[in-house]
Write an enzyme that holds these catalytic residues in place. Structure first.
Site, short mmCIF file in Angstrom:
data_model
loop_
_atom_site.label_atom_id
_atom_site.label_comp_id
_atom_site.label_asym_id
_atom_site.label_seq_id
_atom_site.Cartn_x
_atom_site.Cartn_y
_atom_site.Cartn_z
N CYS A 180 28.17 58.75 46.35
CA CYS A 180 29.15 58.25 47.34
C CYS A 180 30.45 57.87 46.64
O CYS A 180 30.45 57.39 45.51
CB CYS A 180 28.55 57.03 48.05
SG CYS A 180 29.69 56.27 49.22
N ASP A 184 34.79 30.49 42.12
CA ASP A 184 36.13 30.98 41.87
C ASP A 184 37.05 29.80 41.52
O ASP A 184 38.24 29.81 41.80
CB ASP A 184 36.63 31.72 43.12
CG ASP A 184 37.91 32.48 42.87
OD1 ASP A 184 38.35 32.49 41.71
OD2 ASP A 184 38.46 33.05 43.82
C1 B12 Z 1 40.94 38.09 40.06
C2 B12 Z 1 40.15 38.26 41.33
C3 B12 Z 1 40.63 39.13 42.31
C4 B12 Z 1 41.81 40.07 42.03
C5 B12 Z 1 41.31 41.24 41.17
C6 B12 Z 1 40.01 41.89 41.70
C7 B12 Z 1 39.21 42.63 40.65
N1 B12 Z 1 38.49 43.65 41.06
O1 B12 Z 1 39.20 42.23 39.51
C8 B12 Z 1 42.24 40.46 43.48
C9 B12 Z 1 43.30 39.49 43.97
C10 B12 Z 1 42.75 41.88 43.66
C11 B12 Z 1 40.92 40.20 44.24
C12 B12 Z 1 40.60 40.82 45.42
C13 B12 Z 1 39.41 40.60 46.12
N2 B12 Z 1 38.52 39.62 45.86
CO1 B12 Z 1 38.53 38.54 44.23
N3 B12 Z 1 38.30 37.53 42.66
C14 B12 Z 1 38.93 37.54 41.54
C15 B12 Z 1 38.26 36.61 40.51
C16 B12 Z 1 39.04 35.29 40.42
C17 B12 Z 1 38.09 37.20 39.11
C18 B12 Z 1 37.59 38.68 39.12
C19 B12 Z 1 37.64 39.28 37.73
O2 B12 Z 1 37.08 38.70 36.81
N4 B12 Z 1 38.33 40.41 37.56
C20 B12 Z 1 38.45 41.07 36.29
C21 B12 Z 1 38.00 42.54 36.39
C22 B12 Z 1 37.92 43.19 35.02
O3 B12 Z 1 36.74 42.42 36.96
P1 B12 Z 1 36.01 43.51 37.86
O4 B12 Z 1 36.97 44.48 38.37
O5 B12 Z 1 35.15 42.76 38.84
O6 B12 Z 1 35.12 44.12 36.66
C23 B12 Z 1 33.77 44.55 36.70
C24 B12 Z 1 33.67 46.05 36.90
O7 B12 Z 1 34.76 46.55 37.57
C25 B12 Z 1 33.54 46.65 35.54
N5 B12 Z 1 34.69 47.20 34.80
C26 B12 Z 1 35.84 46.61 34.52
N6 B12 Z 1 36.55 47.38 33.66
C27 B12 Z 1 35.80 48.49 33.43
C28 B12 Z 1 36.04 49.59 32.62
C29 B12 Z 1 35.09 50.58 32.57
C30 B12 Z 1 35.34 51.74 31.69
C31 B12 Z 1 33.92 50.50 33.36
C32 B12 Z 1 32.93 51.57 33.37
C33 B12 Z 1 33.68 49.38 34.15
C34 B12 Z 1 34.62 48.38 34.17
O8 B12 Z 1 33.06 45.62 34.75
C35 B12 Z 1 33.29 44.35 35.26
C36 B12 Z 1 32.03 43.53 35.17
O9 B12 Z 1 30.91 44.27 35.51
C37 B12 Z 1 36.84 36.39 41.19
C38 B12 Z 1 36.22 35.01 41.01
C39 B12 Z 1 35.66 34.81 39.63
N7 B12 Z 1 35.92 33.70 39.04
O10 B12 Z 1 34.99 35.68 39.10
C40 B12 Z 1 37.12 36.71 42.69
C41 B12 Z 1 36.04 37.49 43.46
C42 B12 Z 1 35.63 38.64 42.59
N8 B12 Z 1 36.77 37.99 44.62
C43 B12 Z 1 36.09 38.05 45.71
C44 B12 Z 1 36.55 38.63 46.92
C45 B12 Z 1 35.75 38.30 48.18
C46 B12 Z 1 37.66 39.48 46.93
C47 B12 Z 1 38.13 40.41 48.07
C48 B12 Z 1 36.98 41.08 48.83
C49 B12 Z 1 39.03 39.58 49.04
C50 B12 Z 1 39.69 40.40 50.16
N9 B12 Z 1 38.96 40.80 51.19
O11 B12 Z 1 40.88 40.60 50.14
C51 B12 Z 1 39.01 41.43 47.30
C52 B12 Z 1 38.22 42.66 46.82
C53 B12 Z 1 39.01 43.62 45.98
C54 B12 Z 1 38.11 44.49 45.10
N10 B12 Z 1 37.76 45.68 45.58
O12 B12 Z 1 37.73 44.05 44.00
C55 B12 Z 1 34.67 37.55 45.49
C56 B12 Z 1 33.75 38.78 45.37
C57 B12 Z 1 32.45 38.72 46.15
C58 B12 Z 1 31.68 40.02 45.98
N11 B12 Z 1 30.75 40.25 46.90
O13 B12 Z 1 31.92 40.78 45.09
C59 B12 Z 1 34.82 36.74 44.12
C60 B12 Z 1 33.60 36.77 43.21
C61 B12 Z 1 35.12 35.26 44.53
C62 B12 Z 1 33.86 34.52 44.97
N12 B12 Z 1 33.45 33.48 44.26
O14 B12 Z 1 33.22 34.85 45.95
N13 B12 Z 1 40.13 39.33 43.55
S1 SF4 Z 2 30.64 50.78 46.84
FE1 SF4 Z 2 29.83 51.51 48.82
S2 SF4 Z 2 31.43 52.94 49.55
FE2 SF4 Z 2 31.81 52.61 47.35
S3 SF4 Z 2 30.70 54.28 46.32
FE3 SF4 Z 2 29.30 52.53 46.39
S4 SF4 Z 2 28.09 52.85 48.26
FE4 SF4 Z 2 29.92 54.16 48.45
#
Ligand code: B12
Ligand code: SF4
Ligand code: SF4
Length: 319
Positions: free
Chosen positions: A188, A131
């Site tokens: 789920c 990250d």
């Molecule tokens: C920005 C960021 C955040 C932001 C945005 C989160 C997000 N979901 O994007 C915020 C501040 C909210 C955040 C929160 C958290 N984060 Co964060 N975050 C990041 C960061 C820097 C970039 C993530 C990113 O690229 N987001 C952009 C969006 C587009 O990505 P995404 O949602 O993951 O997208 C995937 C899917 O959702 C899907 N998708 C996206 N758009 C669409 C559209 C369609 C139509 C479909 C079907 C699918 C789809 O495709 C993508 C790729 O497969 C990474 C580190 C890194 N450099 O990668 C850490 C990272 C993702 N975070 C991490 C963590 C631990 C968290 C939290 C758990 C912290 C907490 N407890 O508060 C939460 C979890 C929230 C959640 N449910 O996602 C870890 C995740 C570990 C893991 N096991 O997944 C990372 C990898 C850091 C690390 N090196 O460990 N985070």
């Molecule tokens: S991420 Fe976990 S809680 Fe969310 S739909 Fe998948 S199995 Fe269920």
């Protein structure tokens, strides 16, 4: 070193550094994930995280000069941090599990630097990211077969759950990729329904502007009352969409494996009022070496006021 030998050794070195699961993906343009990332930014779902928009091109392709030109492989590992449900810090006021101990950026970077040095000694270019560089870590983890991305957007390692950090090394070494795994959420939707602020706009689609993790850590300025009212007692980060996930009902990893992330004793005895009263400098001392340092005192004080206000209204606390 022969290719086969290098392949085994890089995985072995990562495991020896504490990564519970390691995989390799071929370095290439990320599609469709790159497009999904650009669409997410175009919708404004990154909120004030301008750095996400500024680095989208690099995130979409690790061979970009901003990462490692000529890269052939992405090595990525999952490092567990789940501890027993020890709570730390102010009460009321909850801190997400990932942030209760040492800062994972520091802990993991130190370890990955060793892999980078070793690859460079062998004549390969390499850079790491925890990250800390513009790398789309979850997308690479899924491609490298570490686990699958759940509907809650988290990378889930079956048997270990989603309470894992990701750490990667991008390199010009040619390594054998691992096979991705099928997504296993089935019907789920516990996480989607449990989110206190309705931050999910679809399966695996999060609007960060509504996410408590974003609001408490990244967002500068006041938080809209409609969202603040729903933040319950979250002071820093949020774990709700992971806590409800059946894949996190696994046995906890050996405490020795997660030792750097054991809760900081110094957080005990500080309450929300103390955090509100601190100046920036004393906050920096209090949060030294912790992920809680990132938002700074002003944002933490804002969060603490919300926690106290929500407590007074006796909102049902999420748990
Ligand atoms: C920005 C960021 C955040 C932001 C945005 C989160 C997000 N979901 O994007 C915020 C501040 C909210 C955040 C929160 C958290 N984060 Co964060 N975050 C990041 C960061 C820097 C970039 C993530 C990113 O690229 N987001 C952009 C969006 C587009 O990505 P995404 O949602 O993951 O997208 C995937 C899917 O959702 C899907 N998708 C996206 N758009 C669409 C559209 C369609 C139509 C479909 C079907 C699918 C789809 O495709 C993508 C790729 O497969 C990474 C580190 C890194 N450099 O990668 C850490 C990272 C993702 N975070 C991490 C963590 C631990 C968290 C939290 C758990 C912290 C907490 N407890 O508060 C939460 C979890 C929230 C959640 N449910 O996602 C870890 C995740 C570990 C893991 N096991 O997944 C990372 C990898 C850091 C690390 N090196 O460990 N985070
Ligand atoms: S991420 Fe976990 S809680 Fe969310 S739909 Fe998948 S199995 Fe269920
Ligand atoms: S971290 Fe909390 S607020 Fe963010 S999506 Fe998950 S449950 Fe919702």
């Amino acid at each position: 070193m022969e290719d086969a030998e290098l392949n085994e050794e890089v995985r072995e070195r990562m495991r020896a550094l504490g990564f519970a699961k390691v995989g390799v993906a071929r370095a290439e343009a990320l599609e469709p994930e790159g497009e999904q990332l650009r669409a997410w930014i175009a919708e404004g779902r990154h909120g004030q995280m301008d750095w996400m928009a500024q680095t989208a091109d690099v995130r979409a392709d690790p061979r970009h000069p901003g990462m490692v030109e000529g890269a052939l492989s992405v090595v990525i590992g999952a490092f567990p941090y789940a501890r027993s449900a020890e709570r730390v810090g102010p009460d009321p006021g909850r801190v997400a599990r990932y942030a209760r101990g040492r800062d994972y950026h520091n802990v993991l970077s130190k370890r990955l630097r060793k892999v980078v040095s070793w690859l460079r000694e062998l004549g390969h270019e390499a850079r790491f990211s925890v990250d800390s560089r513009p790398l789309f870590e979850r997308a690479w983890a899924e491609r490298a077969g570490l686990g699958f991305i759940g509907k809650n957007c988290c990378l889930i390692v079956p048997g270990l759950g989603s309470h894992v950090f990701l750490g990667a090394v991008v390199t010009t070494a040619r390594l054998t990729p691992d096979a991705p795994m099928k997504r296993r959420c089935g019907d789920c939707r516990l996480c989607l329904d449990a989110c206190p602020t309705d931050a999910f706009v679809g399966e695996r689609e999060l609007d960060a502007r509504r996410c408590i993790s974003y609001l408490t850590i990244e967002h500068e300025g006041p938080i809209e009352p409609e969202l603040a009212d729903r933040m319950g007692d979250w002071l820093f980060g949020c774990d709700v969409c992971q806590d409800v996930c059946p894949y996190n009902r696994t046995a906890l990893p050996d405490p020795a494996a997660t030792e750097p992330f054991a809760p900081h004793a110094r957080f005990e005895g500080t309450d929300c009022e103390d955090l509100i009263a601190m100046d920036e400098e004393s906050y920096r001392t209090w949060s030294e070496g912790s992920p809680m340092r990132r938002p700074g005192q002003a944002r933490i004080a804002r969060n603490a006021r919300i926690v106290l206000a929500n407590g007074k209204r006796a909102l049902p606390l999420v748990d």
